[in-house]
Scaffold this active site. Structure first.
Site, short mmCIF file in Angstrom:
data_model
loop_
_atom_site.label_atom_id
_atom_site.label_comp_id
_atom_site.label_asym_id
_atom_site.label_seq_id
_atom_site.Cartn_x
_atom_site.Cartn_y
_atom_site.Cartn_z
N ALA A 104 0.86 -1.19 0.00
CA ALA A 104 0.00 0.00 0.00
C ALA A 104 0.89 1.23 0.00
O ALA A 104 2.06 1.16 0.36
CB ALA A 104 -0.90 0.01 1.23
N ASP A 105 0.31 2.34 -0.41
CA ASP A 105 1.06 3.60 -0.40
C ASP A 105 0.89 4.33 0.93
O ASP A 105 1.78 5.03 1.38
CB ASP A 105 0.60 4.48 -1.56
CG ASP A 105 0.84 3.77 -2.88
OD1 ASP A 105 1.99 3.35 -3.11
OD2 ASP A 105 -0.11 3.60 -3.66
N LYS A 115 -3.87 2.99 -2.62
CA LYS A 115 -3.07 2.11 -3.46
C LYS A 115 -3.08 2.64 -4.89
O LYS A 115 -3.92 3.46 -5.23
CB LYS A 115 -3.63 0.68 -3.43
CG LYS A 115 -3.43 0.03 -2.06
CD LYS A 115 -3.87 -1.42 -2.00
CE LYS A 115 -3.39 -2.27 -3.10
NZ LYS A 115 -1.94 -2.25 -3.34
N GLY A 116 -2.13 2.17 -5.67
CA GLY A 116 -2.09 2.60 -7.06
C GLY A 116 -0.85 3.40 -7.41
O GLY A 116 -0.71 3.87 -8.54
N GLY A 118 1.85 2.28 -8.06
CA GLY A 118 2.48 1.57 -9.18
C GLY A 118 1.52 1.36 -10.34
O GLY A 118 1.79 0.56 -11.24
N GLU A 124 -5.68 -4.92 -8.60
CA GLU A 124 -5.47 -5.17 -7.17
C GLU A 124 -6.81 -5.21 -6.42
O GLU A 124 -7.02 -6.03 -5.54
CB GLU A 124 -4.58 -4.08 -6.58
CG GLU A 124 -3.13 -4.20 -7.03
CD GLU A 124 -2.26 -3.06 -6.56
OE1 GLU A 124 -1.03 -3.21 -6.65
OE2 GLU A 124 -2.76 -2.03 -6.12
O1 LIG Z 1 -0.68 -0.19 -5.08
C1 LIG Z 1 0.39 -0.53 -5.49
C2 LIG Z 1 0.72 -0.58 -6.93
O2 LIG Z 1 -0.26 0.03 -7.71
C3 LIG Z 1 1.47 -0.93 -4.54
O3 LIG Z 1 1.01 -1.93 -3.70
C4 LIG Z 1 1.85 0.29 -3.75
O4 LIG Z 1 2.19 1.33 -4.65
C5 LIG Z 1 3.05 0.01 -2.82
O5 LIG Z 1 4.20 -0.15 -3.58
P1 LIG Z 1 5.61 -0.40 -2.89
O6 LIG Z 1 5.54 -1.73 -2.23
O7 LIG Z 1 6.59 -0.36 -4.03
O8 LIG Z 1 5.85 0.73 -1.93
#
Ligand SMILES: O=C(CO)[C@H](O)[C@H](O)COP(=O)(O)O
Length: 288
Positions: A104-105, A115-116, A118, A124
């Site tokens: 998660a962010d 989230k999102g 990435g 997801e």
């Molecule tokens: O939602 C997501 C991708 O869309 C990821 O789970 C979120 O961005 C966390 O990424 P990271 O583990 O690289 O910090």
């Protein structure tokens, strides 16, 4: 040039790995049939933990563990680990995913998530909602009291043709600086998701939680102050929006108790901490 390693980076990566192994230990077992695998840098450690677990505890004879990816990158991580991928739309019609692991962010005190980061939020959410439980793995930077504290904006997946009208509506909802996400290096133009859609990142004021609303705060968007659920619902209503990167509402346990299938919210979040410990926030322990 390869990115420089800093002690901070090492600490963050160690925190992610520790949280992933603990989450795997507590929620994965070799007899599972379908397991969801999220996207991002943290889930790579989740897959590593699963692989290690399977090495020590092989599945029963003739039993296959299938891993459901949440996008192209997640599928690659599954394959590179030597695990078996199965596309979401190839799951047997009645089958539920036993557990899905994802990052998660940002996560608030009630386990609502952004989230999102990435660009994989749509798949997801599909996978989380088809899972009996979503288990989130994150590092200490993601743990906040309320959403949009440290993480600046809400990722929203939109149809390319609708990008300008969605941006206009978001402005009316209180996000004048919402922006189409573009490639930062190597290539110009908008980032495209696995659905060939675009991502808009929409900053808003720090969000209220459902508990704040229960306690009398107004999160209806008046004066630009939203709560998680009202904002997610409002953004979802905009024509051209495929999905919004707010994971909220019920978790898998609550959904099943209500006779539904899975939920979007994690049943537990494993935070790898700066001091090397893992802090676990479990939904069942959170005051409603
Ligand atoms: O939602 C997501 C991708 O869309 C990821 O789970 C979120 O961005 C966390 O990424 P990271 O583990 O690289 O910090």
């Amino acid at each position: 040039m390869a990115p420089q390693k800093s002690p901070d980076n090492d600490r963050i990566e160690a925190a992610k790995r520790k949280a992933a192994y603990r989450a795997g230990e507590e929620h994965f077992d070799s007899s599972m049939r379908f397991v969801g695998i999220g996207s991002g840098s943290t889930i790579v450690y989740g897959v590593e933990a699963i692989k290690e677990h399977l090495k020590k505890n092989p599945p029963p004879p003739n039993h296959m563990n299938w891993f459901v990816p949440t996008g192209w990158n997640s599928r690659k991580v599954i394959e590179e680990a030597g695990l078996l991928p199965i596309a979401f739309d190839s799951l047997p019609r009645e089958a539920m995913i036993e557990v899905c692991f994802d990052g998660a962010d940002e996560v608030d005190e009630e386990l609502n998530c952004i989230k999102g980061g990435g660009a994989c939020l749509f798949q997801e959410k599909l996978v989380a909602c088809r899972s009996k439980k979503f288990v989130c793995i994150a590092d200490y930077r993601k743990q906040q009291k309320r959403l949009l504290t440290n993480w600046p904006s809400i990722p929203i997946e939109v149809a390319p043709i609708a990008r300008a009208s969605v941006l206009r509506e978001l402005k009316l909802l209180g996000s004048p600086d919402a922006k189409l996400r573009e490639h930062s290096v190597a290539k110009s133009g908008p980032i495209q998701t696995d659905q060939s859609f675009y991502i808009i990142d929409a900053p808003f004021k720090t969000l209220l939680s459902p508990l704040d609303v229960k306690n009398g705060s107004d999160g209806s968007g008046k004066d630009g102050q939203w709560d998680v659920e009202a904002l997610a619902a409002r953004i979802k209503m905009i024509s051209g929006v495929l999905e919004v990167g707010l994971f909220h509402g019920m978790n898998g346990d609550e959904a099943q108790a209500a006779g539904l299938q899975g939920g979007q919210k994690p049943v537990a979040v494993y935070f790898g901490m700066e001091d090397g410990e893992v802090s676990v926030s479990r939904a069942e322990e959170i005051k409603k």
